[in-house]
Design a protein around this motif. Structure first.
Motif, PDB file in Angstrom:
ATOM      1  N   ASP A 191       6.164   6.865   8.474  1.00  0.00           N
ATOM      2  CA  ASP A 191       5.532   7.362   7.252  1.00  0.00           C
ATOM      3  C   ASP A 191       6.431   7.121   6.048  1.00  0.00           C
ATOM      4  N   GLY A 192       7.754   7.290   6.241  1.00  0.00           N
ATOM      5  CA  GLY A 192       8.680   7.045   5.144  1.00  0.00           C
ATOM      6  C   GLY A 192       8.649   5.610   4.669  1.00  0.00           C
ATOM      7  N   ALA A 193       8.591   4.670   5.612  1.00  0.00           N
ATOM      8  CA  ALA A 193       8.515   3.261   5.249  1.00  0.00           C
ATOM      9  C   ALA A 193       7.220   2.957   4.504  1.00  0.00           C
ATOM     10  N   LEU A 194       6.115   3.495   4.985  1.00  0.00           N
ATOM     11  CA  LEU A 194       4.836   3.249   4.326  1.00  0.00           C
ATOM     12  C   LEU A 194       4.793   3.876   2.938  1.00  0.00           C
ATOM     13  N   ARG A 195       5.469   4.999   2.767  1.00  0.00           N
ATOM     14  CA  ARG A 195       5.552   5.611   1.438  1.00  0.00           C
ATOM     15  C   ARG A 195       6.312   4.700   0.476  1.00  0.00           C
ATOM     16  N   ARG A 196       7.347   4.048   0.968  1.00  0.00           N
ATOM     17  CA  ARG A 196       8.084   3.094   0.126  1.00  0.00           C
ATOM     18  C   ARG A 196       7.214   1.879  -0.212  1.00  0.00           C
ATOM     19  N   VAL A 197       6.451   1.412   0.752  1.00  0.00           N
ATOM     20  CA  VAL A 197       5.539   0.289   0.485  1.00  0.00           C
ATOM     21  C   VAL A 197       4.590   0.652  -0.650  1.00  0.00           C
ATOM     22  N   ALA A 198       3.996   1.826  -0.554  1.00  0.00           N
ATOM     23  CA  ALA A 198       3.039   2.263  -1.572  1.00  0.00           C
ATOM     24  C   ALA A 198       3.696   2.429  -2.933  1.00  0.00           C
ATOM     25  N   ALA A 199       4.965   2.808  -2.935  1.00  0.00           N
ATOM     26  CA  ALA A 199       5.655   3.096  -4.199  1.00  0.00           C
ATOM     27  C   ALA A 199       6.074   1.834  -4.942  1.00  0.00           C
ATOM     28  N   TRP A 200       6.599   0.812  -4.216  1.00  0.00           N
ATOM     29  CA  TRP A 200       7.177  -0.295  -4.971  1.00  0.00           C
ATOM     30  C   TRP A 200       7.101  -1.677  -4.320  1.00  0.00           C
ATOM     31  N   ALA A 201       6.627  -1.800  -3.108  1.00  0.00           N
ATOM     32  CA  ALA A 201       6.647  -3.106  -2.443  1.00  0.00           C
ATOM     33  C   ALA A 201       5.406  -3.935  -2.773  1.00  0.00           C
ATOM     34  N   ASP A 202       5.516  -5.234  -2.530  1.00  0.00           N
ATOM     35  CA  ASP A 202       4.377  -6.140  -2.686  1.00  0.00           C
ATOM     36  C   ASP A 202       3.581  -6.281  -1.394  1.00  0.00           C
ATOM     37  N   GLY A 203       4.102  -5.711  -0.309  1.00  0.00           N
ATOM     38  CA  GLY A 203       3.394  -5.813   0.957  1.00  0.00           C
ATOM     39  C   GLY A 203       4.141  -5.089   2.052  1.00  0.00           C
TER      40      GLY A 203
END
Length: 286
Positions: A191-203
């Motif tokens: 969940d932490g990784a997916l939260r980072r994806v949603a916050a600032w990643a392109d994918g």
């Protein structure tokens, strides 16, 4: 549904002649991306839990050859013309972000804009300790490093002031090919990784997932987190690797909005066998 191939950089896949043969064969068979991961060091006796296996242990032997992915992928790019190349993943908080920005832009330029920078926050305390980097707050460090690198790629003269990195009025050239951007996708299934994806990643690069059902559950969480963050989840590039991919998985994943199914395989020792091997892989998951 695109197919990716995660086969280079480790063991047999660390040999130059195999890299050349596999890269060409993958391109000829329509694979979209060649992925290559990273560990700077491996520990013979690790007390850190590997998050992508039920027993918490990484399957790669500590004594195996493991190439630097930027250098290994440069050889794959030189052997090909159109196939994408991607770090899957570079453990960004272990590196100097200014140097990574330079290396990534260089590889992107030399490959004609084919680089995707896959990054992760890391899981091995022993590796961070060997590099002299704090293990704690590595997620926050990663987010700041990505912001700093994007500034260096975007601006002719860049400045950045953060907790972990700062620079004033510096130039880093060359610039990336595609509008001075390199897509940054984040690995990790938590969940932490997916939260980072949603916050600032392109994918997102989901790794070693246990079938289509787990992909559906994880992408559902990601979509909700994107809504909470005010982002459109359809703008993300979604790539996943399954533990045991099979016929029909590609179509099922496409219905979930997945863009790329990445096959994780060990290449043949004989470079002359790479063409038939890649053809068989490409037919596995229609």
């Amino acid at each position: 549904m695109r197919l990716g191939l995660h086969a280079l950089g480790i063991g047999t896949g660390a040999r130059r002649e195999v890299i050349d043969a596999v890269a060409v064969a993958a391109e000829d068979n329509g694979f979209a991306t060649l992925w290559s991961g990273e560990h700077v060091v491996m520990a013979d006796r690790s007390h850190s839990r590997y998050p992508y296996a039920d027993d918490g242990r990484i399957a790669v032997p500590a004594a195996a050859d493991w190439l630097d992915p930027m250098i290994g992928l440069s050889f794959a790019a030189a052997a090909t013309h159109t196939i994408g190349i991607a770090t899957g993943v570079l453990l960004l908080p272990e590196h100097n972000p200014v140097l990574v920005a330079k290396q990534a832009a260089t590889l992107d330029r030399l490959s004609g804009g084919r680089l995707t920078l896959g990054v992760g926050v890391g899981w091995s305390r022993e590796e961070f300790a060997a590099l002299g980097v704090p293990f704690e707050r590595r997620g926050r460090r990663t987010a700041e490093y990505v912001a700093a690198m994007r500034a260096l790629w975007r601006e002719d003269i860049a400045s950045f002031a953060g907790e972990f990195v700062g620079f004033e009025a510096v130039r880093v050239n060359p610039k990336p090919v595609r509008d001075r951007r390199i897509p940054v996708v984040l690995g990790g299934n938590s969940d932490g990784a997916l939260r980072r994806v949603a916050a600032w990643a392109d994918g997102w690069y989901g790794f070693n997932l246990d079938g289509v059902d787990e992909v559906a559950e994880r992408t559902g969480v990601l979509r909700e987190l994107c809504r909470e963050a005010g982002r459109d989840p359809d703008e993300l590039r979604l790539a996943v690797a399954l533990r045991e991919p099979g016929p029909g998985d590609g179509a099922a994943l496409a219905k979930l909005g997945i863009d790329e199914l990445v096959l994780v395989e060990t290449p043949p020792e004989d470079p002359d066998a790479a063409a038939d091997w890649a053809t068989a892989l490409a037919r596995r998951c229609p």
